[in-house]
Scaffold this active site. Structure first.
Site, PDB file in Angstrom:
ATOM      1  N   ASN A  14      28.195  65.901 -15.608  1.00 44.74           N
ATOM      2  CA  ASN A  14      28.408  65.215 -16.821  1.00 44.74           C
ATOM      3  C   ASN A  14      29.340  67.379 -17.791  1.00 44.74           C
ATOM      4  O   ASN A  14      30.243  66.661 -18.461  1.00 44.74           O
ATOM      5  CB  ASN A  14      27.945  64.897 -17.662  1.00 44.74           C
ATOM      6  CG  ASN A  14      26.541  65.021 -18.368  1.00 44.74           C
ATOM      7  OD1 ASN A  14      25.915  65.498 -17.041  1.00 44.74           O
ATOM      8  ND2 ASN A  14      26.007  65.386 -19.071  1.00 44.74           N
ATOM      9  N   GLN A  68      30.564  59.561 -13.839  1.00 42.87           N
ATOM     10  CA  GLN A  68      31.111  60.619 -13.815  1.00 42.87           C
ATOM     11  C   GLN A  68      32.024  60.997 -12.508  1.00 42.87           C
ATOM     12  O   GLN A  68      33.548  60.827 -13.045  1.00 42.87           O
ATOM     13  CB  GLN A  68      30.975  62.463 -13.782  1.00 42.87           C
ATOM     14  CG  GLN A  68      30.019  62.173 -15.873  1.00 42.87           C
ATOM     15  CD  GLN A  68      30.649  62.534 -16.712  1.00 42.87           C
ATOM     16  OE1 GLN A  68      31.784  62.891 -16.581  1.00 42.87           O
ATOM     17  NE2 GLN A  68      30.394  61.825 -17.907  1.00 42.87           N
ATOM     18  N   CYS A  75      23.054  72.812 -32.099  1.00 49.78           N
ATOM     19  CA  CYS A  75      23.317  72.144 -33.247  1.00 49.78           C
ATOM     20  C   CYS A  75      24.287  70.955 -32.820  1.00 49.78           C
ATOM     21  O   CYS A  75      24.033  69.843 -33.457  1.00 49.78           O
ATOM     22  CB  CYS A  75      24.077  73.129 -34.094  1.00 49.78           C
ATOM     23  SG  CYS A  75      23.286  74.468 -35.595  1.00 49.78           S
ATOM     24  N   GLY A  99      25.571  52.494 -17.650  1.00 45.08           N
ATOM     25  CA  GLY A  99      25.466  53.695 -16.417  1.00 45.08           C
ATOM     26  C   GLY A  99      23.524  54.447 -16.867  1.00 45.08           C
ATOM     27  O   GLY A  99      22.989  53.950 -15.420  1.00 45.08           O
ATOM     28  N   HIS A 151      33.085  52.415 -19.319  1.00 46.08           N
ATOM     29  CA  HIS A 151      34.003  53.379 -20.502  1.00 46.08           C
ATOM     30  C   HIS A 151      34.443  54.995 -19.877  1.00 46.08           C
ATOM     31  O   HIS A 151      34.833  55.048 -20.357  1.00 46.08           O
ATOM     32  CB  HIS A 151      32.678  53.365 -21.731  1.00 46.08           C
ATOM     33  CG  HIS A 151      32.305  54.134 -21.540  1.00 46.08           C
ATOM     34  ND1 HIS A 151      32.148  55.117 -22.420  1.00 46.08           N
ATOM     35  CD2 HIS A 151      30.796  54.268 -20.944  1.00 46.08           C
ATOM     36  CE1 HIS A 151      30.532  56.193 -22.652  1.00 46.08           C
ATOM     37  NE2 HIS A 151      30.244  55.479 -20.932  1.00 46.08           N
ATOM     38  N   SER A 205      29.537  53.733 -14.368  1.00 49.95           N
ATOM     39  CA  SER A 205      29.838  53.149 -15.644  1.00 49.95           C
ATOM     40  C   SER A 205      31.503  53.011 -16.368  1.00 49.95           C
ATOM     41  O   SER A 205      31.698  53.679 -15.797  1.00 49.95           O
ATOM     42  CB  SER A 205      29.418  54.153 -17.225  1.00 49.95           C
ATOM     43  OG  SER A 205      28.838  53.680 -18.445  1.00 49.95           O
ATOM     44  N   THR A 243      22.463  37.478 -18.753  1.00 47.04           N
ATOM     45  CA  THR A 243      23.691  36.208 -18.772  1.00 47.04           C
ATOM     46  C   THR A 243      25.233  37.610 -18.639  1.00 47.04           C
ATOM     47  O   THR A 243      25.129  37.786 -19.483  1.00 47.04           O
ATOM     48  CB  THR A 243      24.586  35.843 -20.344  1.00 47.04           C
ATOM     49  OG1 THR A 243      23.032  33.764 -20.512  1.00 47.04           O
ATOM     50  CG2 THR A 243      25.408  34.966 -20.118  1.00 47.04           C
TER      51      THR A 243
END
Lengths: 400, 145
Positions: free
Chosen positions: A153, A181, A327, A73, A203, A201, A239
């Site tokens: 997202n 998303q 964090c 993506g 995945h 995308s 490819t």
């Protein structure tokens, strides 16, 4: 550490469906020919590539030759922005986007700004929605592209894509949307929505990692981003990742065919999760829009606690989630999306995103909420902010 | 990402809580940066720290460094407590990831702030102790990459 695994981070990535893996395997071991060659052995690979392209075209309502497979993506986003800036520089150098885009868009825009492109970053409201009037007012004679994500997202907010597409069309400006998303989670027809370019995308929809796509409307004159061979109608060298593309096709085919039923079930469980969290955990709030949101997305803030502590404790209970705290972002600032919807820093630090899949069960949700209640209480017992609040000191009043 | 010791102190933090009428109390950090640490000290007439408690809003490393810092100063004299530096706290935890080193600095600052409070209340001078900065987080610079 718990032996349980409750995976509620499907907005980060998903489990590949068994049928998808099964569909991919032959293209590693049997039909492994290079699709660019002439001999008959590679014809199977070539046909598989065409078949996946046809599936994507069917889902998006476009022609097969408007679908280009990429590596991810982020590549599609980079391609859309950089190649548009390059191809349309005679018309202008202005791009409009939003403050809540994925970093694949934002960091690309920052890079473009260093190279003479002007970028307007639109604000969003408290729910994460773009203001259409602000969008229209931002259009200049030099505007060449509007790039606004289909759905966010982090907070799951679905943008008014049809209205944005209409504004872009009215002003003769190209419209790209990062639909990583949203693809196969909500219906998308590129003609009805006036979308000129779209990134997706594999995945995120139970397909493999390492393969994405870009839809480019016929007539949009952007050139190759990856230079080399003549693959993808000379627009994307390299490819073809045939097993990946086959997997992407299979995953999208299943996700599109099951969309209505699957997302209705996810949404019902998601609403149940939201209801339990907001009613059973005090000083919690929902981030994002209540209804204009992705079916599997829930995003909360818990006042007085910090997100990374929360994630580690959830992990110890076998629950995977994500947070917009500093964090976890690798910087000292919390998520740009949570700041853009107007959350104060200390509340943005205490955010938690839980994203469901078709495999999530009610038991998973109940277990998660039960643990969450204990963990939030434990962290608050440890929190000087909560101590001050209870003693009637400096706690933030209202709004939660 | 974290050492076993960090995880242990995060999961089972020592000395969490408050001390009523503490001899010294210090709060450092700020919510904007996502770290606030508060240390309470109970110090006897021989200047020995006989009890210490903490409260922390922050990440796993922030909680673990607070916990370890309280263990390290417990039973020490106020002068000895000055040897509990950020390095000492990080080493006692078998190290911290580089991005989390500022958490150990926060623990040192919190102890110093509590000691400063004690010293000010009792008109004492503790060698090497300086007036604490309240917002050390503000001075952290974002890494460029």
């Amino acid at each position: 550490m718990s032996n349980k695994l409750i995976y509620l981070d499907n907005a980060a990535t998903t489990r590949v469906r068994e049928e998808v893996v099964a569909a991919m395997i032959p293209y590693y071991t049997q039909e492994y020919g290079n699709a660019s060659t002439v001999y008959s052995f590679a014809q199977g690979a070539k046909q598989a590539l065409d078949h996946s392209r046809d599936i994507m075209a069917g889902i998006l309502g476009c022609k097969s030759n408007e679908i280009y497979f990429t590596g991810c993506g982020s590549e599609s986003d980079n391609w859309a922005l950089k190649a548009t800036a390059e191809a349309y520089k005679a018309k202008g150098n202005h791009i409009i986007t939003t403050k809540i885009e994925h970093h694949a868009i934002l960091h690309t825009c920052e890079w473009l700004e260093k190279n003479g492109v002007e970028v307007t970053y639109l604000d969003v409201d408290e729910f994460g929605l773009v203001d259409l009037q602000q969008l229209e007012a931002a259009i200049r004679p030099t505007t060449i592209l509007i790039s606004i994500m289909f759905a966010n997202n982090e907070i799951g907010t679905i943008e008014p894509i049809k209205e944005i597409g209409a504004i872009a069309k009215k002003h003769g400006v190209l419209f790209h949307t990062d639909a990583v998303q949203a693809f196969c989670q909500v219906p998308i027809n590129v003609d009805e929505l006036n979308i000129d370019m779209l990134s997706a995308s594999a995945h995120k929809l139970n397909g493999p990692k390492g393969v994405g796509l870009m839809y480019i409307r016929k007539g949009v004159k952007i050139r190759s981003f990856m230079h080399g061979g003549a693959q993808e109608r000379k627009r994307r060298a390299g490819t073809e990742n045939i097993p990946g593309i086959v997997g992407f096709g299979k995953a999208a085919e299943i996700a599109a065919a099951t969309m209505a039923e699957r997302t209705a079930k996810e949404q019902e469980l998601r609403d149940y999760l939201m209801e339990r969290v907001l009613s059973e955990i005090p000083y919690s709030r929902l981030n994002g829009h209540r209804t204009k949101r992705l079916p599997g997305n829930a995003n909360f803030s818990f006042q007085f606690i910090e997100g990374e502590s929360l994630l580690i404790m959830l992990d110890m209970a076998g629950i995977c989630g994500s947070s917009g705290s500093a964090c976890t972002s690798g910087s000292l600032d919390p998520s740009h999306v949570l700041l853009a919807i107007g959350l104060p820093h200390e509340i943005a630090h205490g955010s938690l995103r839980l994203s469901l899949s078709h495999e999530t069960t009610k038991e998973d949700i109940d277990y998660t909420v039960d643990r969450l209640k204990e963990i939030v209480a434990k962290l608050r017992d440890m929190s000087p902010l909560y101590e001050d609040f209870i003693k009637g000191g400096k706690g933030r009043k209202g709004g939660m | 990402m974290y050492s076993e010791k960090v995880m242990d102190h995060f999961q089972n933090p020592r000395n969490v809580g408050e001390i009523e009428n503490a001899s010294g109390m210090g709060t450092v950090g700020n919510a904007k940066c996502g770290d606030i640490m508060r240390i309470y000290l109970d110090i006897d007439e021989n200047q020995i720290i006989r009890d210490v408690k903490f409260k922390t809003f922050g990440c796993g490393a922030a909680v673990a460094t607070s916990s370890m810092a309280t263990e390290l100063v417990m039973g020490k004299t106020v002068q000895e407590a000055m040897t509990v530096t950020n390095k000492a706290v990080a080493e006692a935890l078998d190290g911290l990831p580089p991005v989390k080193m500022h958490c150990s600095l926060l623990a040192e600052e919190a102890i110093h702030a509590a000691l400063w409070d004690y010293a000010t209340k009792n008109n004492l001078t503790i060698e090497g102790l300086e007036k604490p900065k309240s917002d050390i987080g503000e001075e952290e610079e974002e890494e460029d990459y």
